[in-house]
Design an enzyme around this catalytic site. Structure first.
Site, PDB file in Angstrom:
ATOM      1  N   LYS A 103     -22.219 -13.833 -22.688  1.00  0.00           N
ATOM      2  CA  LYS A 103     -22.143 -13.075 -21.439  1.00  0.00           C
ATOM      3  C   LYS A 103     -23.340 -11.753 -21.586  1.00  0.00           C
ATOM      4  O   LYS A 103     -23.170 -10.886 -21.378  1.00  0.00           O
ATOM      5  CB  LYS A 103     -21.255 -12.561 -19.764  1.00  0.00           C
ATOM      6  CG  LYS A 103     -21.336 -13.281 -19.133  1.00  0.00           C
ATOM      7  CD  LYS A 103     -20.114 -13.224 -17.510  1.00  0.00           C
ATOM      8  CE  LYS A 103     -21.152 -12.763 -16.789  1.00  0.00           C
ATOM      9  NZ  LYS A 103     -21.915 -13.565 -16.309  1.00  0.00           N
ATOM     10  N   ARG A 119     -13.183 -12.811 -22.199  1.00  0.00           N
ATOM     11  CA  ARG A 119     -14.763 -12.884 -23.067  1.00  0.00           C
ATOM     12  C   ARG A 119     -15.834 -11.979 -23.631  1.00  0.00           C
ATOM     13  O   ARG A 119     -16.569 -12.032 -23.813  1.00  0.00           O
ATOM     14  CB  ARG A 119     -14.984 -13.589 -21.166  1.00  0.00           C
ATOM     15  CG  ARG A 119     -15.683 -14.115 -21.649  1.00  0.00           C
ATOM     16  CD  ARG A 119     -16.900 -15.450 -20.508  1.00  0.00           C
ATOM     17  NE  ARG A 119     -17.026 -14.541 -19.683  1.00  0.00           N
ATOM     18  CZ  ARG A 119     -17.137 -15.105 -17.682  1.00  0.00           C
ATOM     19  NH1 ARG A 119     -16.783 -16.082 -17.431  1.00  0.00           N
ATOM     20  NH2 ARG A 119     -17.347 -14.196 -17.236  1.00  0.00           N
ATOM     21  N   GLU A 135     -25.697 -26.133 -17.530  1.00  0.00           N
ATOM     22  CA  GLU A 135     -24.666 -25.393 -17.130  1.00  0.00           C
ATOM     23  C   GLU A 135     -25.723 -25.075 -15.719  1.00  0.00           C
ATOM     24  O   GLU A 135     -27.329 -26.026 -16.479  1.00  0.00           O
ATOM     25  CB  GLU A 135     -24.263 -24.579 -16.981  1.00  0.00           C
ATOM     26  CG  GLU A 135     -24.356 -23.672 -17.916  1.00  0.00           C
ATOM     27  CD  GLU A 135     -24.035 -22.110 -18.660  1.00  0.00           C
ATOM     28  OE1 GLU A 135     -23.616 -22.045 -17.322  1.00  0.00           O
ATOM     29  OE2 GLU A 135     -23.892 -21.593 -19.360  1.00  0.00           O
TER      30      GLU A 135
HETATM   31  N1  PLP Z   1     -22.196 -19.397 -16.309  1.00  0.00           N
HETATM   32  C1  PLP Z   1     -23.182 -18.404 -16.585  1.00  0.00           C
HETATM   33  C2  PLP Z   1     -24.045 -18.886 -17.208  1.00  0.00           C
HETATM   34  C3  PLP Z   1     -23.038 -17.671 -15.783  1.00  0.00           C
HETATM   35  O1  PLP Z   1     -23.349 -16.036 -15.551  1.00  0.00           O
HETATM   36  C4  PLP Z   1     -21.929 -17.165 -14.994  1.00  0.00           C
HETATM   37  C5  PLP Z   1     -20.475 -15.860 -14.364  1.00  0.00           C
HETATM   38  O2  PLP Z   1     -19.924 -15.410 -14.627  1.00  0.00           O
HETATM   39  C6  PLP Z   1     -20.521 -18.841 -15.050  1.00  0.00           C
HETATM   40  C7  PLP Z   1     -21.032 -19.703 -15.520  1.00  0.00           C
HETATM   41  C8  PLP Z   1     -19.290 -18.668 -14.512  1.00  0.00           C
HETATM   42  O3  PLP Z   1     -18.379 -18.033 -14.949  1.00  0.00           O
HETATM   43  P1  PLP Z   1     -17.182 -17.118 -14.170  1.00  0.00           P
HETATM   44  O4  PLP Z   1     -15.978 -18.656 -12.982  1.00  0.00           O
HETATM   45  O5  PLP Z   1     -15.893 -17.428 -14.965  1.00  0.00           O
HETATM   46  O6  PLP Z   1     -17.436 -16.576 -13.600  1.00  0.00           O
HETATM   47  C1  COI Z   2     -21.018 -13.830 -12.235  1.00  0.00           C
HETATM   48  O1  COI Z   2     -20.821 -14.781 -11.412  1.00  0.00           O
HETATM   49  O2  COI Z   2     -20.139 -12.959 -12.114  1.00  0.00           O
HETATM   50  C2  COI Z   2     -22.053 -14.120 -12.749  1.00  0.00           C
HETATM   51  O3  COI Z   2     -22.033 -12.986 -13.857  1.00  0.00           O
HETATM   52  C3  COI Z   2     -23.314 -14.374 -13.067  1.00  0.00           C
HETATM   53  C4  COI Z   2     -24.700 -14.260 -11.926  1.00  0.00           C
HETATM   54  C5  COI Z   2     -25.481 -14.877 -12.248  1.00  0.00           C
HETATM   55  C6  COI Z   2     -24.439 -13.153 -10.761  1.00  0.00           C
END
Ligand code: PLP
Ligand code: COI
Length: 341
Positions: free
Chosen positions: A184, A82, A220
């Site tokens: 991200k 990612r 989201e």
């Molecule tokens: N959506 C957003 C905007 C996020 O910042 C995050 C955190 O990383 C997620 C979703 C969840 O992603 P992940 O499960 O890969 O941490």
């Molecule tokens: C994560 O879940 O790792 C994120 O980056 C989300 C952030 C809002 C802390």
């Protein structure tokens, strides 16, 4: 190795400086060898690309102490991929995937004393990130970059841990169609700050963002994807090209199907149908699986049958199975657990 003397069970989601961080520099078209260093501060030129035009991307994952005392991370290869996707979208060089996993491994190992003990409820949050470090004044990508990884021990992202939260429908948009919602990038979070501060002032834990084009579909929150559970126990999650492809969400869908025998569906979810779901949750590395008890749509309340006291039963099953896999209590699918030591 002796653990740090920290009240692990009462940690919130905050920054605590740990001993070591990883740094690699990109210059003249290539990455240097990278190293672990002790200094947590960065000195940058006043005109650095990250400072002027927000050229920065990041990742988030966690290190866990398993039941049998190992330190592990969860699917770091997907974070590496990612970050590659994020970097390409912001015209940044790719930090090679194997080196990403190696940098995470080295940083966690060097901070092993900061990895919370099994059963404490805390974990070590790992933050890989990359930014344009040389001067940029006309709008263009930087020529030099820094990739870094730091760690910080954390507790639950939402106060109250597993207690259901109340969120609101935001009047602001998080991501544009064909924009950067699926990567991200720091800029996505900068533009959500106004909305989250407003939401907190009004007493809400988070915002539900809708699709910017029609404002009829669920996207989201600022930091997590949604999962919904239908009355007949199907797991439904919004599909959109402008949400972050959550690794937790992808893992939960697999867990639902393969471990719990539940039906899953990834599809567009309309705001109008949200009231018909039995349970709602947020999922992400920081959020883990956080139950949502109520969504407020401009004064109109959408209350889930699971209530405001505890997680809904299916959400709980998903939570227990995922965290069981992460903490080594339940056998993981091949390749999900990366052992640090
Ligand atoms: N959506 C957003 C905007 C996020 O910042 C995050 C955190 O990383 C997620 C979703 C969840 O992603 P992940 O499960 O890969 O941490
Ligand atoms: C994560 O879940 O790792 C994120 O980056 C989300 C952030 C809002 C802390």
């Amino acid at each position: 190795m002796e653990k740090k003397n920290i009240d692990w069970s009462n940690l919130g989601f905050g920054y605590i400086e740990t001993d070591k961080r990883y740094v690699a520099n990109y210059k003249d078209g290539k990455w240097d060898d990278g190293e672990l260093i002790s200094d947590a501060n960065i000195v940058l030129n006043e005109c650095a690309g990250v400072l002027q035009y927000a050229q920065t991307v990041f990742e988030g994952l966690k290190a866990y102490t398993t039941e049998d005392g190992r330190i592990v991370t969860f699917r770091p290869d997907l974070n590496a991929q990612r970050m590659e996707d994020s970097a390409k979208r912001l015209e940044m060089p790719v930090f090679p995937k194997e080196r990403f996993v190696d940098a995470v491994t080295k940083t966690v190992k060097a901070n092993a004393a900061w990895v919370p003990p099994y059963g404490s409820g805390a974990t070590l949050y790992i933050r890989p990130y990359m930014f344009g470090s040389d001067s940029v004044i006309g709008v263009s990508p930087a020529n030099e970059y820094q990739f870094r990884v730091f760690t910080t021990p954390v507790g639950p992202y939402f106060k109250g841990g597993a207690k259901p939260i109340t969120i609101k429908i935001s009047d602001f948009d998080r991501a544009a169609p064909h924009g950067t919602g699926h990567i991200k990038a720091g800029l996505n979070y900068a533009m959500s700050l106004h909305a989250i501060v407003r939401a907190h002032e009004e007493g809400y834990a988070e915002n539900m963002y809708l699709d910017a084009a029609t404002r009829t579909k669920v996207e989201e929150t600022g930091g997590a994807n949604f999962i919904f559970i239908t009355k007949d126990k199907k797991v439904v999650t919004p599909k959109s090209s402008s949400i972050l492809p959550s690794i937790t969400r992808r893992s939960l869908l697999y867990v639902a199907k393969e471990y719990l025998g539940l039906e899953t569906e990834e599809r567009e979810v309309y705001l109008d149908e949200v009231k018909d779901f039995a349970e709602c949750g947020l999922c992400g590395t920081a959020a883990v699986v956080s139950p949502v008890g109520k969504i407020v749509d401009h004064g109109k309340e959408i209350c889930f049958a699971s209530g405001m006291e505890e997680m809904g039963p299916v959400t709980k099953q998903l939570y227990d199975t995922l965290t069981g896999i992460q903490m080594g209590r339940i056998e993981a699918p091949e390749g999900w657990i990366h052992v640090i030591e």
